[in-house]
Design a protein around this motif. Sequence first.
Motif, mmCIF file in Angstrom:
data_model
loop_
_atom_site.group_PDB
_atom_site.id
_atom_site.type_symbol
_atom_site.label_atom_id
_atom_site.label_comp_id
_atom_site.label_asym_id
_atom_site.label_seq_id
_atom_site.Cartn_x
_atom_site.Cartn_y
_atom_site.Cartn_z
ATOM 1 N N THR A 94 -11.771 -11.009 8.904
ATOM 2 C CA THR A 94 -12.829 -12.049 8.677
ATOM 3 C C THR A 94 -14.185 -11.783 9.450
ATOM 4 O O THR A 94 -14.734 -12.727 9.552
ATOM 5 C CB THR A 94 -12.047 -13.550 9.304
ATOM 6 O OG1 THR A 94 -11.525 -13.460 10.531
ATOM 7 C CG2 THR A 94 -11.079 -13.917 8.570
ATOM 8 N N GLY A 95 -14.260 -10.610 10.112
ATOM 9 C CA GLY A 95 -15.730 -10.332 10.714
ATOM 10 C C GLY A 95 -16.654 -10.210 9.845
ATOM 11 O O GLY A 95 -16.729 -10.259 8.710
ATOM 12 N N LYS B 203 -12.616 -7.226 1.526
ATOM 13 C CA LYS B 203 -11.967 -8.228 0.719
ATOM 14 C C LYS B 203 -12.901 -9.125 -0.543
ATOM 15 O O LYS B 203 -12.506 -9.226 -1.450
ATOM 16 C CB LYS B 203 -11.328 -9.356 1.800
ATOM 17 C CG LYS B 203 -10.947 -10.626 1.165
ATOM 18 C CD LYS B 203 -10.571 -11.819 2.194
ATOM 19 C CE LYS B 203 -10.147 -13.034 1.377
ATOM 20 N NZ LYS B 203 -10.968 -14.037 1.116
ATOM 21 N N SER B 204 -13.814 -9.108 0.084
ATOM 22 C CA SER B 204 -15.074 -9.881 -0.937
ATOM 23 C C SER B 204 -15.291 -8.761 -2.069
ATOM 24 O O SER B 204 -15.642 -9.262 -3.326
ATOM 25 C CB SER B 204 -16.363 -10.296 -0.229
ATOM 26 O OG SER B 204 -16.894 -9.308 0.550
ATOM 27 N N ALA B 205 -15.484 -7.564 -1.707
ATOM 28 C CA ALA B 205 -15.537 -6.340 -2.938
ATOM 29 C C ALA B 205 -14.607 -6.630 -3.822
ATOM 30 O O ALA B 205 -15.055 -6.501 -5.114
ATOM 31 C CB ALA B 205 -15.920 -5.311 -2.166
ATOM 32 N N VAL B 206 -13.362 -6.501 -3.402
ATOM 33 C CA VAL B 206 -12.198 -6.694 -4.223
ATOM 34 C C VAL B 206 -12.163 -7.904 -5.153
ATOM 35 O O VAL B 206 -12.397 -7.876 -6.392
ATOM 36 C CB VAL B 206 -11.023 -6.496 -3.656
ATOM 37 C CG1 VAL B 206 -9.668 -6.684 -4.564
ATOM 38 C CG2 VAL B 206 -10.811 -5.209 -2.968
ATOM 39 N N GLU B 207 -12.506 -9.145 -4.610
ATOM 40 C CA GLU B 207 -12.663 -10.236 -5.288
ATOM 41 C C GLU B 207 -13.673 -10.302 -6.407
ATOM 42 O O GLU B 207 -13.686 -10.983 -7.471
ATOM 43 C CB GLU B 207 -12.845 -11.557 -4.493
ATOM 44 C CG GLU B 207 -11.593 -11.601 -3.421
ATOM 45 C CD GLU B 207 -11.795 -12.688 -2.540
ATOM 46 O OE1 GLU B 207 -10.913 -13.503 -2.243
ATOM 47 O OE2 GLU B 207 -13.099 -12.757 -1.714
ATOM 48 N N LYS B 208 -14.766 -9.717 -5.950
ATOM 49 C CA LYS B 208 -15.874 -9.529 -6.962
ATOM 50 C C LYS B 208 -15.798 -8.511 -8.149
ATOM 51 O O LYS B 208 -16.109 -8.888 -9.517
ATOM 52 C CB LYS B 208 -17.248 -9.187 -6.275
ATOM 53 C CG LYS B 208 -18.491 -9.171 -7.114
ATOM 54 C CD LYS B 208 -19.644 -8.658 -5.945
ATOM 55 C CE LYS B 208 -20.985 -8.618 -6.992
ATOM 56 N NZ LYS B 208 -22.209 -8.376 -6.176
ATOM 57 N N LEU B 209 -15.128 -7.525 -7.656
ATOM 58 C CA LEU B 209 -14.802 -6.313 -8.873
ATOM 59 C C LEU B 209 -13.614 -6.336 -9.433
ATOM 60 O O LEU B 209 -13.280 -5.747 -10.416
ATOM 61 C CB LEU B 209 -14.922 -4.858 -8.159
ATOM 62 C CG LEU B 209 -16.468 -4.702 -7.433
ATOM 63 C CD1 LEU B 209 -16.162 -3.419 -6.602
ATOM 64 C CD2 LEU B 209 -17.392 -4.605 -8.336
ATOM 65 N N GLY C 138 -1.026 -6.284 11.868
ATOM 66 C CA GLY C 138 -1.313 -6.024 10.526
ATOM 67 C C GLY C 138 -1.722 -7.113 9.710
ATOM 68 O O GLY C 138 -1.584 -7.093 8.729
ATOM 69 N N ARG C 139 -1.686 -8.170 10.394
ATOM 70 C CA ARG C 139 -2.106 -9.435 9.556
ATOM 71 C C ARG C 139 -3.053 -9.270 8.321
ATOM 72 O O ARG C 139 -2.814 -9.697 7.456
ATOM 73 C CB ARG C 139 -2.377 -10.905 10.530
ATOM 74 C CG ARG C 139 -2.472 -11.908 9.548
ATOM 75 C CD ARG C 139 -2.869 -13.108 10.809
ATOM 76 N NE ARG C 139 -2.920 -14.333 9.848
ATOM 77 C CZ ARG C 139 -3.588 -15.283 10.475
ATOM 78 N NH1 ARG C 139 -4.420 -15.340 11.478
ATOM 79 N NH2 ARG C 139 -3.611 -16.285 9.709
ATOM 80 N N PRO C 140 -4.060 -8.861 8.761
ATOM 81 C CA PRO C 140 -5.108 -8.612 7.826
ATOM 82 C C PRO C 140 -5.022 -7.343 6.689
ATOM 83 O O PRO C 140 -5.488 -6.391 6.931
ATOM 84 C CB PRO C 140 -6.638 -8.548 8.568
ATOM 85 C CG PRO C 140 -6.128 -7.916 9.772
ATOM 86 C CD PRO C 140 -4.671 -8.122 10.177
ATOM 87 N N VAL C 141 -4.216 -7.611 5.907
ATOM 88 C CA VAL C 141 -3.720 -6.566 4.799
ATOM 89 C C VAL C 141 -4.077 -7.297 3.666
ATOM 90 O O VAL C 141 -3.651 -8.251 3.327
ATOM 91 C CB VAL C 141 -2.418 -6.044 5.153
ATOM 92 C CG1 VAL C 141 -1.464 -7.306 4.858
ATOM 93 C CG2 VAL C 141 -2.056 -5.020 4.153
ATOM 94 N N LEU D 58 -5.810 -1.937 4.018
ATOM 95 C CA LEU D 58 -4.914 -1.883 5.497
ATOM 96 C C LEU D 58 -5.696 -2.421 6.424
ATOM 97 O O LEU D 58 -7.276 -2.086 6.626
ATOM 98 C CB LEU D 58 -4.634 -0.533 5.802
ATOM 99 C CG LEU D 58 -3.504 0.071 4.772
ATOM 100 C CD1 LEU D 58 -3.128 1.605 5.069
ATOM 101 C CD2 LEU D 58 -2.441 -0.514 4.545
ATOM 102 N N PRO D 59 -5.213 -2.715 7.572
ATOM 103 C CA PRO D 59 -6.382 -3.168 8.791
ATOM 104 C C PRO D 59 -7.029 -2.263 9.232
ATOM 105 O O PRO D 59 -6.885 -0.918 9.006
ATOM 106 C CB PRO D 59 -5.368 -3.925 9.648
ATOM 107 C CG PRO D 59 -3.946 -4.040 8.998
ATOM 108 C CD PRO D 59 -3.957 -3.043 7.919
#
Length: 162
Positions: A10-11, A17-23, A36-39, A52-53
């Motif tokens: 979330t930094g 994450k936003s690129a995947v949601e957009k593309l 490993g939470r942010p995966v 992967l984190p």
Amino acid sequence: MIVTSGGVSTGEEDHVKSAVEKLGTLHFWRLAIKPGRPVALGQIDGVPLIGLPGNPVAVIVTFLVLARPLIAKLAGASVSEPRLFPVRAGFGYRKKPGRREYLRANLARTDGAAVAVKYPKDGAGILSSIVRSDGLVILDEMVSELTVGTMVDFLPFSEVIG
């Protein structure tokens, strides 16, 4: 398959994450695991993606338990669960319930029985903790406190590397 490391948290500089949601499509993001939470898992133009984190230990843990089996499955290999070995905990530990934790540990022998000895430092950026450990003690989501002598599942690195 697309495999990324870093950029899924979330930094301010985490853009994967936003690129995947957009593309494409993001199937899930963030798991109740440590480290490993942010995966993330998603697809871009039908190509599977695992994000992967960025911290070294978190990358290794999430690669071993999530990415490696997924890559093998997508490559047509038969995938079976790695063997976990029941050992006694040679340490006490407290954790947040509702989250699975993977603790780096070495095996020792005490009174003829295998005992897991936790690596002394927990940080997700301490790469030497992987190099100097035999494997991972896995504490499931229901555990909140571990006492010395309790039976735990141990995943030797030899079961998932090679």
